[in-house]
Design a protein around this motif. Structure first.
Motif, PDB file in Angstrom:
ATOM      1  N   ILE A   1       0.843  -1.205   0.000  1.00 21.50           N
ATOM      2  CA  ILE A   1       0.000   0.000   0.000  1.00 21.50           C
ATOM      3  C   ILE A   1       0.871   1.245   0.000  1.00 21.50           C
ATOM      4  N   ASP A   2       1.923   1.235   0.828  1.00 21.23           N
ATOM      5  CA  ASP A   2       2.829   2.381   0.895  1.00 21.23           C
ATOM      6  C   ASP A   2       3.454   2.668  -0.461  1.00 21.23           C
ATOM      7  N   GLU A   3       3.818   1.589  -1.167  1.00 19.86           N
ATOM      8  CA  GLU A   3       4.467   1.767  -2.464  1.00 19.86           C
ATOM      9  C   GLU A   3       3.508   2.388  -3.470  1.00 19.86           C
ATOM     10  N   VAL A   4       2.235   1.917  -3.459  1.00 21.74           N
ATOM     11  CA  VAL A   4       1.242   2.430  -4.391  1.00 21.74           C
ATOM     12  C   VAL A   4       0.965   3.901  -4.150  1.00 21.74           C
ATOM     13  N   PHE A   5       0.811   4.286  -2.874  1.00 19.43           N
ATOM     14  CA  PHE A   5       0.449   5.659  -2.552  1.00 19.43           C
ATOM     15  C   PHE A   5       1.664   6.535  -2.229  1.00 19.43           C
ATOM     16  N   ASN A   6       2.853   6.002  -2.401  1.00 19.45           N
ATOM     17  CA  ASN A   6       4.083   6.749  -2.157  1.00 19.45           C
ATOM     18  C   ASN A   6       4.111   7.326  -0.745  1.00 19.45           C
ATOM     19  N   VAL A   7       3.793   6.467   0.221  1.00 19.91           N
ATOM     20  CA  VAL A   7       3.709   6.905   1.615  1.00 19.91           C
ATOM     21  C   VAL A   7       5.050   6.682   2.317  1.00 19.91           C
TER      22      VAL A   7
ATOM     23  N   ASN B   1       1.226  13.186  11.963  1.00 16.18           N
ATOM     24  CA  ASN B   1       1.507  14.167  10.918  1.00 16.18           C
ATOM     25  C   ASN B   1       1.684  13.532   9.545  1.00 16.18           C
ATOM     26  N   ASN B   2       1.866  12.223   9.507  1.00 19.12           N
ATOM     27  CA  ASN B   2       2.119  11.546   8.237  1.00 19.12           C
ATOM     28  C   ASN B   2       0.912  10.787   7.691  1.00 19.12           C
ATOM     29  N   ILE B   3      -0.228  10.886   8.403  1.00 20.76           N
ATOM     30  CA  ILE B   3      -1.415  10.208   7.872  1.00 20.76           C
ATOM     31  C   ILE B   3      -2.356  11.249   7.275  1.00 20.76           C
ATOM     32  N   TYR B   4      -3.651  11.098   7.446  1.00 20.52           N
ATOM     33  CA  TYR B   4      -4.665  11.913   6.771  1.00 20.52           C
ATOM     34  C   TYR B   4      -4.269  13.384   6.704  1.00 20.52           C
ATOM     35  N   PRO B   5      -4.363  14.055   5.529  1.00 22.81           N
ATOM     36  CA  PRO B   5      -4.817  13.486   4.243  1.00 22.81           C
ATOM     37  C   PRO B   5      -3.685  12.937   3.384  1.00 22.81           C
ATOM     38  N   LYS B   6      -2.469  12.876   3.920  1.00 22.47           N
ATOM     39  CA  LYS B   6      -1.320  12.440   3.117  1.00 22.47           C
ATOM     40  C   LYS B   6      -1.401  10.963   2.746  1.00 22.47           C
ATOM     41  N   ASP B   7      -1.930  10.149   3.645  1.00 23.37           N
ATOM     42  CA  ASP B   7      -1.986   8.699   3.450  1.00 23.37           C
ATOM     43  C   ASP B   7      -3.428   8.294   3.162  1.00 23.37           C
TER      44      ASP B   7
ATOM     45  N   LEU C   1     -10.754  10.530   7.556  1.00 24.89           N
ATOM     46  CA  LEU C   1     -10.838  11.626   8.516  1.00 24.89           C
ATOM     47  C   LEU C   1     -11.305  11.148   9.881  1.00 24.89           C
ATOM     48  N   GLY C   2     -12.243  10.192   9.902  1.00 25.72           N
ATOM     49  CA  GLY C   2     -12.745   9.682  11.181  1.00 25.72           C
ATOM     50  C   GLY C   2     -11.650   9.039  12.004  1.00 25.72           C
ATOM     51  N   THR C   3     -10.815   8.225  11.363  1.00 24.40           N
ATOM     52  CA  THR C   3      -9.695   7.583  12.063  1.00 24.40           C
ATOM     53  C   THR C   3      -8.710   8.632  12.565  1.00 24.40           C
ATOM     54  N   TYR C   4      -8.436   9.615  11.736  1.00 23.18           N
ATOM     55  CA  TYR C   4      -7.512  10.684  12.116  1.00 23.18           C
ATOM     56  C   TYR C   4      -7.999  11.419  13.367  1.00 23.18           C
ATOM     57  N   LYS C   5      -9.286  11.718  13.419  1.00 26.73           N
ATOM     58  CA  LYS C   5      -9.842  12.445  14.559  1.00 26.73           C
ATOM     59  C   LYS C   5      -9.747  11.623  15.843  1.00 26.73           C
ATOM     60  N   VAL C   6     -10.028  10.310  15.738  1.00 25.89           N
ATOM     61  CA  VAL C   6      -9.919   9.431  16.912  1.00 25.89           C
ATOM     62  C   VAL C   6      -8.480   9.421  17.414  1.00 25.89           C
ATOM     63  N   LEU C   7      -7.525   9.284  16.502  1.00 25.97           N
ATOM     64  CA  LEU C   7      -6.116   9.241  16.885  1.00 25.97           C
ATOM     65  C   LEU C   7      -5.649  10.566  17.472  1.00 25.97           C
ATOM     66  N   LYS C   8      -6.111  11.660  16.905  1.00 24.93           N
ATOM     67  CA  LYS C   8      -5.726  12.975  17.416  1.00 24.93           C
ATOM     68  C   LYS C   8      -6.265  13.198  18.827  1.00 24.93           C
ATOM     69  N   THR C   9      -7.532  12.844  19.025  1.00 26.22           N
ATOM     70  CA  THR C   9      -8.145  12.974  20.347  1.00 26.22           C
ATOM     71  C   THR C   9      -7.458  12.066  21.357  1.00 26.22           C
TER      72      THR C   9
END
Length: 331
Positions: free
Chosen positions: A5-11, A30-36, A41-49
Motif C-alpha cells: 500500500i505504501d508503495e502504491v500511494f508513495n507513503v 503528521n504523516n497520515i490523513y490526508p497524506k496517506d 478523517l474519522g480515524t484521524y480524529k480518533v487518533l488525534k483525540t
C-alpha cells in the motif's frame, strides 16, 4: 500488505529506532490523513483525540510515559483517568483506549519502533470497560414538521433545514454536503431520489426517494444543502429544539464502570446524528421493511450485501416513490 500500500500511494512512514512514544505518535499523526489514503478523517480524529488525552494523562504520572509502560496496570490507570477526571462513558473510553491507543502501539510495532507486546494481552473486560448500546432519541414526523415550520433567524434556519433534510434521507453527517440537485435521479412519475456514493464502506452507494420537503429545501438554497461544522450544527440544534419547545424529559443511560441514568430536556440531546435516528425510527413506524431501511441508510447485513449496483438501487427507490413516508408528514 502495508508495504505494498505504501508503495502504491508513495507513503513515507515514520520509522525511528530511537523514537520515544510521544515523539513517534506526533510524527505518525503528521504523516497520515490526508497524506496517506489508507486513513480516513474519522480515524484521524480518533487518533488525534487519543493523543491529546494520553499527553494530559502522562502529565499526571511520576515518570515519562513510553512504550514499555503499556501493560494492564497502565491501561487500568488510563481508564480510571478518563472515567473519573474526564467523566467519560465506557463507550467513549473503549474508542480511545482500544481503537486509538492500540492503533498507535500496533502501528509502532509494525514500524519497528515498539518492541513490547504486553499491551496486546489487555482487553476491555480486563480493565472493566464494557461497551453498551446507547439510548437513542428521535423526532417523530410531526415533530420534524413543527421544527420545519417554525420561524427562525437565517443561520439557525439553515441548520434546521439541513437537519430536516437529513432526517428525511437518513444520511450520516459526513454525507450531508452531497445533498445537491446534481445528485438527484429520476425514479418515475416526476419523483426524484438522491443517489450518492457514501464516505463509509462497505456499502459504497445509496438511492433514497426524496420527500417533497427535500426538493423544497434544495430549491431554496439553489440546489446545494447548506452545512456548517459538526460542532456548530450541534450547538444550533439545541437552540432550535429549545425554541420549538422540545422540553419533554428524556432519560439517558450510560455505563461509567456502572450504569448511570441522567435526565435531560429533549432539546439538550439533539445532535447531527439524531437525524439518522429519525429516519430509521420513522421508516420502521411507517412499516418499511428493515432490509430496505438498511439499503437506504447504507447499513450492512447478510441480506443486502449483494445489492450494490445502481439499477437495483434505483428500482427499490422507485418502489417507494408514492409511499406516505416519502410523500407526507404523516406519522
Amino acid at each position: 500488505m502495508r508495504s505494498e500500500i505504501d508503495e502504491v500511494f508513495n507513503v513515507t512512514r515514520p520509522i525511528k529506532a530511537t523514537s520515544t512514544f510521544f515523539a513517534w505518535c506526533d510524527e505518525f499523526l503528521n504523516n497520515i490523513y490526508p497524506k496517506d489514503a489508507t486513513y480516513n478523517l474519522g480515524t484521524y480524529k480518533v487518533l488525534k483525540t487519543t493523543l491529546r488525552h494520553l499527553k494530559e494523562f502522562g502529565e499526571t504520572l511520576g515518570y515519562k510515559l513510553d512504550f514499555q509502560h503499556f501493560n494492564k496496570h497502565l491501561y487500568g490507570q488510563f481508564v480510571g483517568y478518563l472515567r473519573n477526571d474526564k467523566d467519560m462513558a465506557d463507550n467513549t473510553i473503549e474508542k480511545i483506549v482500544f481503537a486509538g491507543l492500540k492503533r498507535y502501539l500496533n502501528e509502532a510495532r509494525e514500524a519497528g519502533v515498539n518492541h513490547f507486546t504486553t499491551y496486546q494481552e489487555v482487553t476491555p473486560k480486563k480493565v472493566g470497560v464494557q461497551k453498551t448500546k446507547g439510548d437513542k432519541i428521535y423526532l417523530s414526523m410531526d415533530e420534524l414538521r413543527q421544527m420545519y415550520e417554525y420561524p427562525l433567524p437565517d443561520q439557525t434556519e439553515k441548520v434546521r433545514d439541513a437537519f430536516v433534510c437529513a432526517s428525511l434521507l437518513g444520511l450520516r453527517f459526513g454525507d450531508w454536503k452531497k445533498v445537491r440537485t446534481d445528485n438527484l435521479i429520476d425514479i418515475g412519475e416526476g419523483k426524484k431520489a438522491i443517489f450518492i456514493i457514501l464516505d463509509k464502506k462497505p456499502q459504497p452507494r445509496i438511492a433514497v426517494p426524496c420527500h417533497p420537503v427535500v426538493i423544497e429545501i434544495l430549491n431554496k438554497y439553489n440546489g446545494v444543502l447548506p452545512v456548517l461544522s459538526n460542532q456548530k450544527t450541534n450547538d444550533h440544534l439545541k437552540e432550535i429544539g429549545k425554541a420549538v419547545g422540545m422540553i419533554g424529559e428524556e432519560r439517558k443511560t450510560m455505563r461509567k464502570g456502572r450504569i448511570v441514568e441522567t435526565k435531560h430536556s429533549k432539546f439538550e440531546l439533539l445532535t447531527c446524528h439524531v437525524s439518522r435516528n429519525c429516519f430509521e425510527s420513522n421508516a420502521r413506524h411507517a412499516n418499511i421493511p428493515q432490509r430496505d431501511i438498511d439499503l437506504f441508510t447504507g447499513h450492512t447485513s447478510k441480506e443486502v450485501s449483494d445489492i450494490y449496483d445502481r439499477r437495483k438501487l434505483e428500482t427499490i427507490a422507485a418502489n417507494y416513490r408514492d409511499h406516505r413516508f416519502f410523500t407526507t408528514w404523516e406519522d
